[in-house]
Scaffold this active site. Structure first.
Site, PDB file in Angstrom:
ATOM      1  N   GLY A 179       0.822  -1.211   0.000  1.00  0.00           N
ATOM      2  CA  GLY A 179       0.000   0.000   0.000  1.00  0.00           C
ATOM      3  C   GLY A 179       0.850   1.251   0.000  1.00  0.00           C
ATOM      4  O   GLY A 179       2.057   1.179  -0.246  1.00  0.00           O
ATOM      5  N   ASN A 180       0.223   2.380   0.255  1.00  0.00           N
ATOM      6  CA  ASN A 180       0.977   3.636   0.319  1.00  0.00           C
ATOM      7  C   ASN A 180       0.434   4.478   1.461  1.00  0.00           C
ATOM      8  O   ASN A 180      -0.540   4.112   2.112  1.00  0.00           O
ATOM      9  CB  ASN A 180       0.909   4.370  -1.023  1.00  0.00           C
ATOM     10  CG  ASN A 180      -0.506   4.707  -1.405  1.00  0.00           C
ATOM     11  OD1 ASN A 180      -1.168   5.493  -0.748  1.00  0.00           O
ATOM     12  ND2 ASN A 180      -1.015   4.074  -2.470  1.00  0.00           N
TER      13      ASN A 180
END
Ligand code: CTP
Length: 411
Positions: free
Chosen positions: A204-205
């Site tokens: 993810g980020n």
């Protein structure tokens, strides 16, 4: 311009002092009309000194000048900040039992309210129904910010920053932002996509979704019908968004793409504010991955589709498409040059560029952006806007409103 600043009795009344000072710096005349309770928080001498005008709360003060109708009649803009649940209820009901409520009832100027109260009071159906009624009558309501309230609690209900209130109010007056998107359907993606590795892990980020939420609020305040496609946004940030903003939760890039494609045929504008994972695992395992030993782990990834590019390819009529670009520069190329190249490559109508070289973007409340647009076939880079994500979002929505006007005038 002759501005009336109504101040209701809440702890945020102290922020009215900054609003007065800033409006005076912008050469406006400010008549402060506090409620009696507002003066429990900030004294009349403060308001008088900053505004340079006398301050009264009662219709029976200065009766000879018929204040209770004169102030409202002379006003060119009325701002109430902070607006408590109580003052909102009174102006919804048309009660005029003090100078501020009488002023609101007599004025024909644009009225802007910036509510501030505890989350429970804001979310109470009585307040929400009053807000809906006020909006339906053309009152401009600036949604409260989410954040720390008076006590240790936090949530929607905080008074937005003075600069944001002023920007919102001045654009309400000139008609450029509030109402400028009425009748338009705007679909905004926000947050960050997650690509599952197994049932408990993902790639993810760090995108919080705050920028997309601020855009949704600004578009809604401008009268648009808004759908927020929310990729993994903390539910606390979504609480308190105006009820008629439709929220479509998604997790992965493919889910986000599907939601945007579904929304595209009925949208007047699509804004891709989400941080999209460029790659996803070739396959996610159904059960939790086990450690394999010391030789390490190699993940096989495959590239995700470019959602924005796909939306541009499938553009419906004169639909507007807005992209975001968080860029860093290097020795050979500046961040802005990378963004301009991205603007040309993606084929969007507007690109909101922010320079993240100094790690300013993710999760922070303040940001700085430049809007890149195509005007009559020429790429134009706008000036840099600094400020809160709410402030920047108002600028983006104003640019979008201008772009709609431009498209309409050339078709
Ligand atoms: N975007 C998208 N689909 C992707 C990647 C990005 O729709 N797979 C959108 C983002 O939401 C943003 C814009 O494209 O509005 C630019 O995102 P960015 O990550 O900067 O673009 P990339 O195409 O991934 O560019 P780069 O080659 O710099 O990684």
């Amino acid at each position: 311009m002759r501005i009336v600043l109504g101040v209701a009795g809440g702890i945020a009344a102290y922020k009215a002092a900054h609003i007065i000072r800033r409006l005076r710096e912008l050469d406006h005349s400010v008549k402060v009309v506090p409620t009696a309770h507002a003066l429990d928080f900030v004294g009349a001498p403060t308001f008088e000194a900053l505004s340079g005008q006398s301050v009264t709360t009662d219709v029976f003060d200065e009766v000879e000048s018929v204040n209770h109708v004169r102030i409202g009649q002379e006003a060119e803009l009325v701002i109430i900040a902070p607006a408590t649940a109580n003052i909102l209820a009174k102006i919804t009901a048309g009660i005029a039992d003090d100078l501020l409520t009488a002023t609101v009832l007599t004025t024909t100027a644009e009225v802007v309210v910036a509510p501030a109260m505890h989350t429970e009071m804001w979310l109470n159906p009585a307040t929400q129904s009053n807000i809906a009624t006020l909006r339906s009558r053309g009152v401009h309501v600036l949604d409260p910010a989410v954040g720390r309230l008076t006590g240790p609690d936090s949530g929607p209900g905080r008074l937005p920053e003075p600069e944001d209130i002023i920007d919102f109010a001045l654009s309400a007056k000139d008609g450029s932002t509030p109402g400028g998107l009425s009748g338009r359907r705007i679909v905004i993606s926000a947050g960050g996509t997650r690509e599952a590795l197994d049932p408990v892990r993902f790639l993810g980020n760090r995108s919080s979704g705050k920028q997309g939420i601020a855009l949704a609020k600004a578009a809604h305040a401008a009268g648009a019908d808004v759908e927020l496609v929310a990729a993994n946004i903390d539910s606390g940030l979504l609480t308190g968004l105006p009820e008629n903003i439709a929220i479509t939760p998604v997790e992965s890039t493919l889910e986000l793409q599907a939601a945007m494609r579904t929304a595209q045929p009925n949208a007047d504008a699509l804004i891709m504010a989400a941080a999209v994972a460029d790659y996803r695992p070739v396959e996610a395992t159904d059960s939790k991955m086990k450690k394999t030993g010391d030789e390490g782990l190699t993940l096989r990834l495959t590239q995700n589709p470019d959602i924005l590019r796909g939306l541009v390819d499938e553009r419906v009529g004169t639909q507007l498409i807005v992209g975001f670009a968080a860029e860093t520069g290097d020795r050979a190329t500046s961040a802005l040059d990378y963004a301009t190249a991205k603007f040309d490559r993606k084929g969007v109508d507007l690109l909101v560029f922010n320079d993240v070289s100094d790690d300013r973007a993710f999760g922070h409340d303040d940001t700085a952006v430049q809007i890149i647009a195509s005007v009559d076939g020429q790429t134009k880079v706008g000036e840099e806007f600094h400020g809160t994500k709410d402030h920047v979002s108002q600028k983006v929505i104003a640019a979008l409103t201008d772009q709609f006007a431009h498209v309409e005038s050339t078709t």
